[in-house]
Write a protein that holds these residues in place. Sequence first.
Motif, short mmCIF file in Angstrom:
data_model
loop_
_atom_site.label_atom_id
_atom_site.label_comp_id
_atom_site.label_asym_id
_atom_site.label_seq_id
_atom_site.Cartn_x
_atom_site.Cartn_y
_atom_site.Cartn_z
N VAL A 1 113.43 -52.94 -1.18
CA VAL A 1 112.33 -52.12 -0.65
C VAL A 1 112.85 -50.70 -0.40
O VAL A 1 113.96 -50.54 0.11
CB VAL A 1 111.83 -52.71 0.69
N PRO A 2 112.08 -49.66 -0.71
CA PRO A 2 112.54 -48.29 -0.38
C PRO A 2 112.76 -48.16 1.13
O PRO A 2 111.96 -48.66 1.92
CB PRO A 2 111.38 -47.39 -0.81
N LEU B 1 112.20 -40.22 -3.69
CA LEU B 1 110.76 -40.44 -3.84
C LEU B 1 110.05 -39.11 -4.13
O LEU B 1 109.16 -39.04 -4.99
CB LEU B 1 110.19 -41.07 -2.56
N ARG C 1 107.97 -38.31 -7.61
CA ARG C 1 106.57 -37.85 -7.64
C ARG C 1 106.45 -36.46 -8.25
O ARG C 1 105.47 -36.14 -8.89
CB ARG C 1 105.98 -37.88 -6.23
N PRO D 1 112.91 -50.49 5.87
CA PRO D 1 111.82 -50.15 4.95
C PRO D 1 111.04 -48.91 5.38
O PRO D 1 110.75 -48.71 6.56
CB PRO D 1 110.95 -51.41 4.98
N MET D 2 110.72 -48.11 4.39
CA MET D 2 110.07 -46.82 4.63
C MET D 2 108.74 -46.98 5.38
O MET D 2 107.96 -47.86 5.05
CB MET D 2 109.82 -46.14 3.28
N THR D 3 108.54 -46.12 6.37
CA THR D 3 107.28 -46.19 7.10
C THR D 3 106.22 -45.35 6.36
O THR D 3 106.55 -44.51 5.52
CB THR D 3 107.43 -45.62 8.53
N ARG D 4 104.99 -45.57 6.74
CA ARG D 4 103.88 -44.85 6.10
C ARG D 4 104.00 -43.34 6.34
O ARG D 4 103.68 -42.53 5.48
CB ARG D 4 102.56 -45.38 6.68
N ASP E 1 106.47 -41.92 3.93
CA ASP E 1 105.86 -41.90 2.60
C ASP E 1 104.91 -40.71 2.47
O ASP E 1 104.92 -39.99 1.47
CB ASP E 1 105.12 -43.22 2.37
N ASP F 1 99.07 -40.48 -6.06
CA ASP F 1 98.22 -40.04 -4.95
C ASP F 1 98.50 -38.59 -4.62
O ASP F 1 97.67 -37.89 -4.10
CB ASP F 1 98.47 -40.90 -3.70
N VAL G 1 105.23 -55.29 4.93
CA VAL G 1 105.53 -54.34 3.85
C VAL G 1 104.42 -54.43 2.82
O VAL G 1 104.07 -55.52 2.38
CB VAL G 1 106.89 -54.66 3.19
N ARG H 1 103.21 -46.69 -4.22
CA ARG H 1 103.83 -46.55 -2.89
C ARG H 1 104.25 -47.91 -2.37
O ARG H 1 103.60 -48.91 -2.65
CB ARG H 1 102.82 -45.97 -1.88
N ILE H 2 105.34 -47.89 -1.58
CA ILE H 2 105.74 -49.09 -0.83
C ILE H 2 106.10 -48.61 0.57
O ILE H 2 106.91 -47.68 0.71
CB ILE H 2 106.97 -49.78 -1.47
N TYR H 3 105.51 -49.19 1.58
CA TYR H 3 105.85 -48.78 2.95
C TYR H 3 105.51 -49.89 3.93
O TYR H 3 104.86 -50.88 3.58
CB TYR H 3 105.13 -47.49 3.34
N VAL H 4 106.00 -49.72 5.17
CA VAL H 4 105.63 -50.67 6.22
C VAL H 4 104.57 -50.01 7.10
O VAL H 4 104.57 -48.80 7.29
CB VAL H 4 106.82 -51.09 7.11
#
Lengths: 398, 151
Positions: free
Chosen positions: A201-202, A210, A214, A334-337, A340, A386, B87, B129-132
């Motif tokens: 997972v990133p 990232l 993009r 793992p990357m949070t929103r 991102d 996006d 996730v 996209r991949i995120y928590v």
Amino acid sequence: MMARAAWGLSSFLLQQGGGDTWLNWIIMLLFLGVMNYYAGKLQVQVWMNDIMRALGQLERYTSEAENSLIEEASRFGLSRQELSKRVRGFKSFFEIAPVTLDPAGAIRRLEHILDVERDRFKRFVRSIAPNADDDKLMNLTDQLAGVIMLDRVYRIVRHYFLLGKKTQNLIYIAQIQMMIPEILRIAKAYWKSADAFRKGVPVGDSVGPLVALRLLDGAQTREIAEDVIYGEVDVGGRRVLVVKSKGPGGRLGKPGEAIGRLVDMFGGRIRAIIMVDAAAKLEGEETGEVAEGVGAAIGDPGPEKWKIEEVAARAGIDLISFAVKMSPLEALTPMTREVDSAADEVISRIRERIESDYRPGDVVIVAGIGNTVGVGNEIPRGGRGDSDVGVRREGAAS
Amino acid sequence: MSGSGEREQRREVSVGHLALLMALVIGLAAFSILLIWLSVLDIRAGRDAMNAFFQFIMGLAGLALAGKSLADMTRMRLSSGEKPVEVVSVIQCVDCGHSAERNFSDGEYVGMLTGERCPECGGPVYVARIYVKGGGEERRQRRILGLPAAA
């Protein structure tokens, strides 16, 4: 019955404490004398209990991270027993920093040691997971690095705890007890990173690659240095060379070497190097906050940063950095929103910066720095993404 | 995932530790109430007003300490109570840009063609996209600083 007993005891204590007889004074002085002697010892005992609890936690983190590595590696050839034996033997791996008493060539010597270390890790992981592909090997290597770090932290804390206990030295115990919250925070980050790297997972630190992915927006890429790729896009008539480590396995690569080669390839036409990396936030700052500055934004031990600074200074190239703020835990899990979304904001700001500060025809390097776990090398052609950054896709320059 | 994000910064305690703390807090509160009661009785009976006053103050201080300890305990979290994090992968159509969010599957990475087809146009789909999902720590910090929750 109980209430009456409590009443009686309270009244007796209050009468004793409230009186002014010579006996009360003696009891009070004796109590003060005893407390004066034992208060310090009591405090040490409380601290030692804190350290013991932290040691238990650290031991649990280490064994769980190790088990996770063994479980994952066992899918690629060796039995769990064999893996357990080998990992236990490798866990205490160490590296010795080069001598800096004579600083000349220290960076070169450090780079050599890091190369040898990386190579040794790769060989070891290949030996414990012979059937894994390259990307999986890199993820296992990152998992192994986490286990080694956790084991090292556990051993150091245990060392100072036992030393303090043996010598009854208050300073040893107080120092380690005061550092425990920070030590546990870092250990927890490594412990949790095991799961992220196991699944590919990133993580928060992947925000640099990232941004690069993009920004590339489907442009062709090719390898320019060890584990580093680059592609070219057009931003408002400016040629932008986008550099990132090769994904989707957990690689860092040698971005300094890649940037040096691009500067050599494009001669004096390169006007700026823009770097993007994750940065530690201060408590109270928001995760995903984007900050802009100057200098080489890269958290390597030294060689890659040195190469970038050297080439920028030699050729008179602007060195601009964008940092995405996050905590150490968020950088390794793992990357949070928020992170991102910050990648999109960074792309917009990079675009603005390029269009406002540089003229059409200028060449700019954008380097996405960090671990590229879970981040591929190309967005499929036609992919809109996006983050509509308005870039035109180009083939890689030859 | 076994859990992630800064939302787990709350102090972890075992069940035994929590029970002991609870017993101490209840004991302290009971003793403080007893002190206050004694002081009220003394004042009513007109005995040693100064002593009764100190008992009253000590009782109040004990109650305040018990209340603070109880508030601290509500911020503790039992060791076994870790919440798993979620996730997610955002998949997007290569042709029309239609996107959807779903649970992350092992082996996925950003930029990967999933092999699925877009429900809108039938085009190929990739992981954008991949995120928590999270952000609990920031909410906690904003509360401490007295700031309104972020949008």
